[in-house]
Design a protein around this motif. Structure first.
Motif, PDB file in Angstrom:
ATOM      1  N   SER A  60       0.827  -1.214   0.000  1.00 27.34           N
ATOM      2  CA  SER A  60       0.000   0.000   0.000  1.00 27.34           C
ATOM      3  C   SER A  60       0.866   1.271   0.000  1.00 27.34           C
ATOM      4  CB  SER A  60      -0.954   0.019   1.205  1.00 27.34           C
ATOM      5  OG  SER A  60      -0.192   0.106   2.382  1.00 27.34           O
TER       6      SER A  60
ATOM      7  N   ASP B 163      -0.194   4.374  -6.793  1.00 33.16           N
ATOM      8  CA  ASP B 163      -1.077   3.548  -7.620  1.00 33.16           C
ATOM      9  C   ASP B 163      -0.459   3.313  -9.003  1.00 33.16           C
ATOM     10  OD1 ASP B 163      -3.503   2.207  -8.281  1.00 33.16           O
ATOM     11  OD2 ASP B 163      -4.019   3.950  -9.512  1.00 33.16           O
TER      12      ASP B 163
ATOM     13  N   ARG C 160      -1.882  -2.595  -8.583  1.00 30.17           N
ATOM     14  CA  ARG C 160      -3.265  -3.125  -8.592  1.00 30.17           C
ATOM     15  C   ARG C 160      -3.252  -4.632  -8.850  1.00 30.17           C
ATOM     16  NH1 ARG C 160      -4.369   1.855 -11.157  1.00 30.17           N
ATOM     17  NH2 ARG C 160      -4.467   0.980 -13.257  1.00 30.17           N
TER      18      ARG C 160
END
Ligand code: FPP
Ligand code: MG
Length: 338
Positions: A315, A319, A324
């Protein structure tokens, strides 16, 4: 439901190049060895380990943040990353060939195992050959940092297998023993798969260690799900259900039930387990006890805790399609039925 194809998508071109790399670099001398090698490599399964290596490398590449959803149509990884992926995949392939000999298993991924097709002695030589070729390819490439990671994973795998067999003979596996066994026989190699991916693109020591921990947590969850699926008669694993009971392996679903059982119930469970190798009625009764005690659902809680740990570790990255995909891989492990 996450599909394996969506996880592969951002590294699709690299996975194709990886397959070609394996084909170019991994061949055997002699007709029979080549035939057996082709058979073993033709049913390599989901390829979770090379996926993990390529995704981990891509996550640490300088252009990871700029990558968009079309990134999978072009190759991003170097030969050093393909080599890392090949080293871990081949160790895994050899270990399963040896494992089927140790377990006298006739099937692997819905097809006859190598030992069922060519006898155990030949299967052992094939496993040895794959290991020897893997180390030889690694050493000639002079990528000693990768080879050293993979070499230590090989000995850890063997330690796990011996510990498992020691406890299976004594019927005395506790939760701590179980977690140690699955760390050694499965999680360690998934840790190395992710770590060597990051290492192959020059990631910092901290990032390599973080990805190693990510792979290990994923690997713990992966093996717990494998052990849950062994109790599921509707699974699509290509292996008969309840094999662990027949092999006297006490895995997490049974441990959960045993931890909650009275002394008398525990003694009955152990008595049944002793008979499981040759008595299908004992297998059925023990299976029913685990179902009634909700062993699979309780084991799944521990699996989810490892997956949460894994997701937390990635995390911190910005992104990207690679991050993902790694998070989707966690969901896939929990949902898989094969
Ligand atoms: C499958 O587990 C087996 C392993 C993950 C490890 C096997 C390791 C060895 C045989 C040691 C030899 C090591 C090398 C490097 C050759 P499982 O039996 O729980 O799963 P299964 O149901 O798929 O057989
Ligand atoms: Mg096995």
């Amino acid at each position: 439901m996450v599909s394996i194809d969506s996880i592969r998508k951002p590294i699709l071109a690299d996975l194709e190049a990886f397959d070609a790399f394996v084909g170019e670099n991994f061949s055997a001398e002699g007709e029979m060895l080549q035939e057996m090698l082709t058979y073993a490599l033709s049913s390599r399964g989901k390829g979770v380990r090379p996926m993990l290596t390529l995704l981990s490398a891509s996550l640490h590449s300088p252009n990871a943040e700029a990558a968009d959803d079309s990134c999978g149509s072009v190759r991003h990884c170097s030969k050093r990353t393909y080599l890392a992926a090949m080293l871990v995949e081949m160790i895994h392939t050899a270990s399963l060939i040896h494992d089927d000999v140790l377990d006298s298993a006739d099937e692997r991924r819905g097809k006859p195992s190598v030992n069922a097709k060519w006898q155990s002695d030949t299967a052992i030589i094939l496993g040895d050959y794959i290991l020897a070729r893997t180390m030889s390819i690694g050493m000639s490439s002079a990528q000693y940092d990768l080879v050293s990671y993979v070499g230590s994973a090989m000995s850890t795998l063997c330690e796990g297998e011996v510990l498992q067999s020691q406890h299976a003979q004594k019927f005395d596996t506790t939760r701590e023993d179980y977690l140690r066994i699955i760390y050694q026989k499965t999680a360690s190699l998934l840790g190395v798969s992710a770590a060597t991916g990051a290492l192959s693109v020059g990631a910092s020591r901290e990032d390599v260690e973080r990805l190693c921990k990510f792979g290990e947590a994923l690997g713990m969850a992966f093996q717990i799900q494998d052990d849950i699926l062994d109790y599921n008669r509707q699974n699509n694993t290509g292996k008969p259900a309840n094999n662990d009971l027949r092999e006297h392996k006490i895995t997490l679903p049974l441990i959960e039930v045993m931890e909650r059982a009275s002394d008398e119930e525990r003694a009955h469970i152990l008595e049944l387990l002793r008979r499981c190798h040759e008595d299908e009625a004992a297998v059925d009764e023990l299976h029913a006890i685990v179902v009634k005690g909700d062993g699979a659902a309780l084991a799944a809680q521990t699996m989810q805790a490892y997956l949460s740990r894994a997701m937390h570790l990635v995390s911190k990255y910005p992104d990207s399609p690679y991050r993902r995909a790694l998070i989707d891989l966690c969901a896939f492990i929990a949902e898989r039925d094969r």
